[in-house]
Design a protein around this motif. Sequence first.
Motif, mmCIF file in Angstrom:
data_model
loop_
_atom_site.group_PDB
_atom_site.id
_atom_site.type_symbol
_atom_site.label_atom_id
_atom_site.label_comp_id
_atom_site.label_asym_id
_atom_site.label_seq_id
_atom_site.Cartn_x
_atom_site.Cartn_y
_atom_site.Cartn_z
ATOM 1 N N THR A 59 0.721 -1.177 0.050
ATOM 2 C CA THR A 59 0.047 -0.051 0.060
ATOM 3 C C THR A 59 0.862 1.123 -0.025
ATOM 4 N N ILE A 60 1.838 1.034 0.768
ATOM 5 C CA ILE A 60 2.848 2.332 0.843
ATOM 6 C C ILE A 60 3.488 2.643 -0.457
ATOM 7 N N MET A 61 3.973 1.516 -1.082
ATOM 8 C CA MET A 61 4.630 1.748 -2.459
ATOM 9 C C MET A 61 3.813 2.237 -3.383
ATOM 10 N N ILE A 62 2.526 1.692 -3.515
ATOM 11 C CA ILE A 62 1.565 2.201 -4.466
ATOM 12 C C ILE A 62 1.291 3.708 -4.253
ATOM 13 N N LEU A 63 0.688 4.071 -3.209
ATOM 14 C CA LEU A 63 0.541 5.154 -2.756
ATOM 15 C C LEU A 63 1.745 6.439 -3.025
ATOM 16 N N SER A 104 -5.331 16.128 7.544
ATOM 17 C CA SER A 104 -5.246 14.815 7.537
ATOM 18 C C SER A 104 -4.164 14.020 8.427
ATOM 19 N N THR A 105 -3.100 14.659 8.492
ATOM 20 C CA THR A 105 -2.032 14.210 9.084
ATOM 21 C C THR A 105 -2.657 13.910 10.586
ATOM 22 N N ALA A 106 -2.928 15.019 11.226
ATOM 23 C CA ALA A 106 -3.595 14.989 12.510
ATOM 24 C C ALA A 106 -4.603 13.707 12.833
ATOM 25 N N ILE A 107 -5.366 13.630 11.767
ATOM 26 C CA ILE A 107 -6.760 12.489 11.906
ATOM 27 C C ILE A 107 -6.002 11.287 11.766
ATOM 28 N N LEU A 108 -5.251 11.150 10.530
ATOM 29 C CA LEU A 108 -4.559 9.670 10.081
ATOM 30 C C LEU A 108 -3.664 9.433 11.303
ATOM 31 N N VAL A 109 -2.614 10.160 11.494
ATOM 32 C CA VAL A 109 -1.474 9.767 12.181
ATOM 33 C C VAL A 109 -1.773 9.663 13.870
ATOM 34 N N LEU A 117 2.107 5.554 6.590
ATOM 35 C CA LEU A 117 0.932 5.462 6.001
ATOM 36 C C LEU A 117 0.096 6.875 5.893
ATOM 37 N N GLY A 118 -0.153 7.031 7.094
ATOM 38 C CA GLY A 118 -0.997 8.497 7.247
ATOM 39 C C GLY A 118 -0.102 9.729 6.747
ATOM 40 N N VAL A 119 1.081 9.655 6.949
ATOM 41 C CA VAL A 119 2.106 10.645 6.637
ATOM 42 C C VAL A 119 2.060 10.817 4.972
ATOM 43 N N ILE A 120 2.057 9.554 4.305
ATOM 44 C CA ILE A 120 2.210 9.588 2.725
ATOM 45 C C ILE A 120 0.752 9.900 2.407
ATOM 46 N N THR A 121 -0.350 9.325 2.874
ATOM 47 C CA THR A 121 -1.852 9.641 2.692
ATOM 48 C C THR A 121 -1.906 11.244 2.796
#
Length: 167
Positions: A59-63, A104-109, A117-121
Motif C-alpha cells: 500500500t505504501i509503495m503504490i501510494l 489529515s496528518t492529525a487525523i490519520l497519524v 501510511l498516514g503521512v504519505i496519505t
Amino acid sequence: GLRQVFGLEYFHHDSAGRKQVFHSIIQTYLVIAIPIFILLIINQHWLNQFIFLGLASKTIMILAMIYCFVQFFSELYLQVLRYQSNARKLTIIQLTAALVSIASTAILVFYYNFRILGVITSNFLGISTICAIAFFYYKKQIGLKKKEYIKIPQFKDARNLLWLGLP
C-alpha cells in the motif's frame, strides 16, 4: 526537465501559444510517465527490495508511486500561477493544500495511528487538492476538446521538449 522547458518557452509565446506549450508539456509527460508508472507498479516488489530492503508495505509503495506521478501536475500548475504573477491565488491554493495535509496528518497519524501510511496519505491529499484545482483550471482555460486531448504529441515535438529539458 519538462517543467524547466515550460519555463523556457512560456515567455516566448502569446496566450494561445502558452496554452499550446502547456498542453504539449502535459501530453509529453503522460506519454512518458504512464508506461514508466505501469512498469514501476508491476515491478513494485523488486523496487521495494532494492530501495527499502523489502520493509515497505504494498500500500505504501503504490501510494508513493501515485504521489510521484501526480506531483508533476500540481507543480506545473503552481508554476503557471507564478508566471502569471497571481500571488494571491497561489498563496490561497498552497495554504489550502497545507491545511488539508496538516488536518489529515492529525487525523490519520494521531487519531488513527496510521504512522508512515498516514503521512504519505496526508501529503497525497494535499497534492491532490492542488491537482483538483489545476484540473478545473485546465478544463476552464484550455478545455478538454476530444480531438486535442486524445492527440498524441508528435515524436519530433516530444523529442525537442525532452532535449531542452536535459540538464
